[in-house]
Design a protein around this motif. Sequence first.
Motif, mmCIF file in Angstrom:
data_model
loop_
_atom_site.group_PDB
_atom_site.id
_atom_site.type_symbol
_atom_site.label_atom_id
_atom_site.label_comp_id
_atom_site.label_asym_id
_atom_site.label_seq_id
_atom_site.Cartn_x
_atom_site.Cartn_y
_atom_site.Cartn_z
ATOM 1 N N GLU A 1 11.485 6.890 -0.988
ATOM 2 C CA GLU A 1 11.523 7.190 0.444
ATOM 3 C C GLU A 1 10.137 7.046 1.071
ATOM 4 O O GLU A 1 10.000 6.574 2.204
ATOM 5 C CB GLU A 1 12.065 8.601 0.670
ATOM 6 C CG GLU A 1 13.560 8.734 0.426
ATOM 7 C CD GLU A 1 14.045 10.165 0.621
ATOM 8 O OE1 GLU A 1 13.193 11.045 0.897
ATOM 9 O OE2 GLU A 1 15.261 10.411 0.499
ATOM 10 N N HIS A 2 9.117 7.449 0.322
ATOM 11 C CA HIS A 2 7.754 7.324 0.846
ATOM 12 C C HIS A 2 7.371 5.854 1.003
ATOM 13 O O HIS A 2 6.772 5.457 2.019
ATOM 14 C CB HIS A 2 6.773 8.028 -0.089
ATOM 15 C CG HIS A 2 5.341 7.855 0.307
ATOM 16 N ND1 HIS A 2 4.837 8.300 1.518
ATOM 17 C CD2 HIS A 2 4.289 7.250 -0.337
ATOM 18 C CE1 HIS A 2 3.550 7.997 1.595
ATOM 19 N NE2 HIS A 2 3.206 7.359 0.492
ATOM 20 N N TYR B 1 6.494 1.934 8.885
ATOM 21 C CA TYR B 1 5.349 2.117 9.782
ATOM 22 C C TYR B 1 4.596 0.806 9.968
ATOM 23 O O TYR B 1 4.255 0.430 11.093
ATOM 24 C CB TYR B 1 4.405 3.181 9.220
ATOM 25 C CG TYR B 1 3.152 3.331 10.062
ATOM 26 C CD1 TYR B 1 3.157 4.121 11.211
ATOM 27 C CD2 TYR B 1 1.981 2.656 9.723
ATOM 28 C CE1 TYR B 1 2.020 4.250 12.003
ATOM 29 C CE2 TYR B 1 0.837 2.778 10.512
ATOM 30 C CZ TYR B 1 0.871 3.573 11.641
ATOM 31 O OH TYR B 1 -0.252 3.672 12.423
ATOM 32 N N GLN B 2 4.334 0.118 8.867
ATOM 33 C CA GLN B 2 3.573 -1.128 8.954
ATOM 34 C C GLN B 2 4.307 -2.177 9.780
ATOM 35 O O GLN B 2 3.702 -2.874 10.608
ATOM 36 C CB GLN B 2 3.292 -1.658 7.546
ATOM 37 C CG GLN B 2 2.308 -0.789 6.760
ATOM 38 C CD GLN B 2 2.136 -1.257 5.335
ATOM 39 O OE1 GLN B 2 2.991 -1.955 4.786
ATOM 40 N NE2 GLN B 2 1.035 -0.863 4.714
ATOM 41 N N VAL C 1 5.784 9.081 7.437
ATOM 42 C CA VAL C 1 4.933 8.757 6.297
ATOM 43 C C VAL C 1 4.240 10.010 5.787
ATOM 44 O O VAL C 1 4.187 10.274 4.572
ATOM 45 C CB VAL C 1 3.889 7.681 6.678
ATOM 46 C CG1 VAL C 1 2.844 7.532 5.573
ATOM 47 C CG2 VAL C 1 4.567 6.346 6.917
ATOM 48 N N GLY C 2 3.692 10.788 6.712
ATOM 49 C CA GLY C 2 3.005 12.015 6.301
ATOM 50 C C GLY C 2 3.933 12.993 5.607
ATOM 51 O O GLY C 2 3.593 13.566 4.561
ATOM 52 N N LEU C 3 5.109 13.189 6.156
ATOM 53 C CA LEU C 3 6.071 14.126 5.563
ATOM 54 C C LEU C 3 6.600 13.623 4.229
ATOM 55 O O LEU C 3 6.785 14.399 3.283
ATOM 56 C CB LEU C 3 7.222 14.368 6.541
ATOM 57 C CG LEU C 3 6.852 15.109 7.835
ATOM 58 C CD1 LEU C 3 8.037 15.153 8.790
ATOM 59 C CD2 LEU C 3 6.374 16.533 7.527
ATOM 60 N N SER C 4 6.872 12.308 4.148
ATOM 61 C CA SER C 4 7.403 11.759 2.898
ATOM 62 C C SER C 4 6.360 11.806 1.786
ATOM 63 O O SER C 4 6.695 12.030 0.616
ATOM 64 C CB SER C 4 7.889 10.320 3.112
ATOM 65 O OG SER C 4 6.808 9.465 3.458
ATOM 66 N N ASP D 1 0.838 -1.204 0.000
ATOM 67 C CA ASP D 1 0.000 0.000 0.000
ATOM 68 C C ASP D 1 0.871 1.252 0.000
ATOM 69 O O ASP D 1 1.956 1.278 0.583
ATOM 70 C CB ASP D 1 -0.904 0.018 1.237
ATOM 71 C CG ASP D 1 -1.932 -1.104 1.208
ATOM 72 O OD1 ASP D 1 -2.331 -1.504 0.095
ATOM 73 O OD2 ASP D 1 -2.322 -1.569 2.292
ATOM 74 N N ASN D 2 0.357 2.299 -0.661
ATOM 75 C CA ASN D 2 1.065 3.582 -0.658
ATOM 76 C C ASN D 2 0.652 4.449 0.523
ATOM 77 O O ASN D 2 1.255 5.489 0.778
ATOM 78 C CB ASN D 2 0.789 4.344 -1.962
ATOM 79 C CG ASN D 2 1.427 3.665 -3.151
ATOM 80 O OD1 ASN D 2 2.338 2.858 -2.990
ATOM 81 N ND2 ASN D 2 0.944 3.968 -4.344
ATOM 82 N N THR D 3 -0.393 4.021 1.220
ATOM 83 C CA THR D 3 -0.889 4.784 2.363
ATOM 84 C C THR D 3 -0.947 3.877 3.585
ATOM 85 O O THR D 3 -0.827 2.652 3.473
ATOM 86 C CB THR D 3 -2.290 5.351 2.075
ATOM 87 O OG1 THR D 3 -3.186 4.274 1.782
ATOM 88 C CG2 THR D 3 -2.248 6.315 0.897
#
Length: 435
Positions: free
Chosen positions: A415-416, A423-424, A371-374, A247-249
Amino acid sequence: MSKLLVTLGFVFLSAFGFSQDTLTISKSDLRQKLSEKNLQLQMARKNYQSAKADYQQSNALFLPNITASYTGMVTTNPLMAFGSKLNQEILTQSDFNPALLNDPKTTQNFATKIEIQQPLLNIDGIFGRQAAKAKMEAFQLQTQRTEEYLLLEVSKAYRQLQLAYKAVNVLEKAASTAKTNLKLVENYFKQGLLQKTDVLNVQVRVNDISNQLQYAKSNVQNASDYLAFLINEDTQGKTFKPAEALDNTIKVEVVDWQWSDHRKDIQAMQKSSEAYQKMLTMSKMSFLPRLNAFGSYELYDSQFLGTAAKGYLVGAQLSWTVFDGYKSIGKYDKAKADFQKASLETEQYKKQSQLEFNKTHRQLKDAENKVGLSQLAFEQAQEAYRIRQNRFAQGLEKTTDLLVSETQMIQKELEHLQAVFEYQFTQEYLTFLTK
């Protein structure tokens, strides 16, 4: 026409070979294969079975020990000859003749003997049995925790494979974009709008992305090989492909994470400490006497398989080792030191686990922010590249600026993806630490 058919044949074979060599696998399939085939898990189960067998041996504390034997012998030994006749109940008055007593004739004796030994009171053995049980339970908990850890490890490896495939897709798209830019720059060069150095710079960029793409494909194979190792499968010439894409999110869940010492690994350490404590008590109880019963039933005859005479013996023995040369005292001191060491190791492990939980809990929040910043950085890099690409097409941007913008966009996307992976996994690891 024949050349075209041959070319199409090679393309078909290549595609077929690729489909044969690429194995699509889901996370649920991996979990099942891990439980059935992982070598580390199998060894942990064997350790438990070994400890269980040790515990089963302690049943001898309550159950009798029964042996049976059949003995045949021929003797001229005065004592053995007289005793054999006595056991066979064939002794006569003439056998008391001193000449026969001192120089008996050849005497045969066949004996069937059944012996029983029954423990009655062995206090040290009771605590030894309790120690064996605690050890068995410790290995059982350790096996369960090993399986939980390996499930986490296979989940991490699966996500790494997803990330590797995603990186390949990103770089393949970047390679396509770079080649398109190269054609555009070459056309501008032919028109005299750009210099040779601009073409060379873009060619260097194309080669650089091709190199990165090759490394990304190698990472796919490395991640696939590690998954194969975890599930103990031979994938020579084959590559795993995840059934689900990365996932990208992320999905942020509000969870009240709480550390607990009821984890199976900590319980296993506590059970191990308990086993050492029982061993210490067993060493203390070894100074007490033991009470055991014994009995035997015997059949004698001078002929093979004969049962002319028989008799039994029943008794009990109270034994007490008063002094064994400091051996029991030394065992007690060793058991005491082992128990204290196990207690200290358990306490240290609990503190380390608490420390790891606190650290991972903070890392999860950091990973969420990353994650939010990337994601924001990637979106900004995309927009910057789009603007520079349009301006470059109008002749308003330098080639080097376009290449820098393109490089930055690819880097931010990778990087994202890495931030999403971190995170996961951190979320799963935190669940593992609180399980």
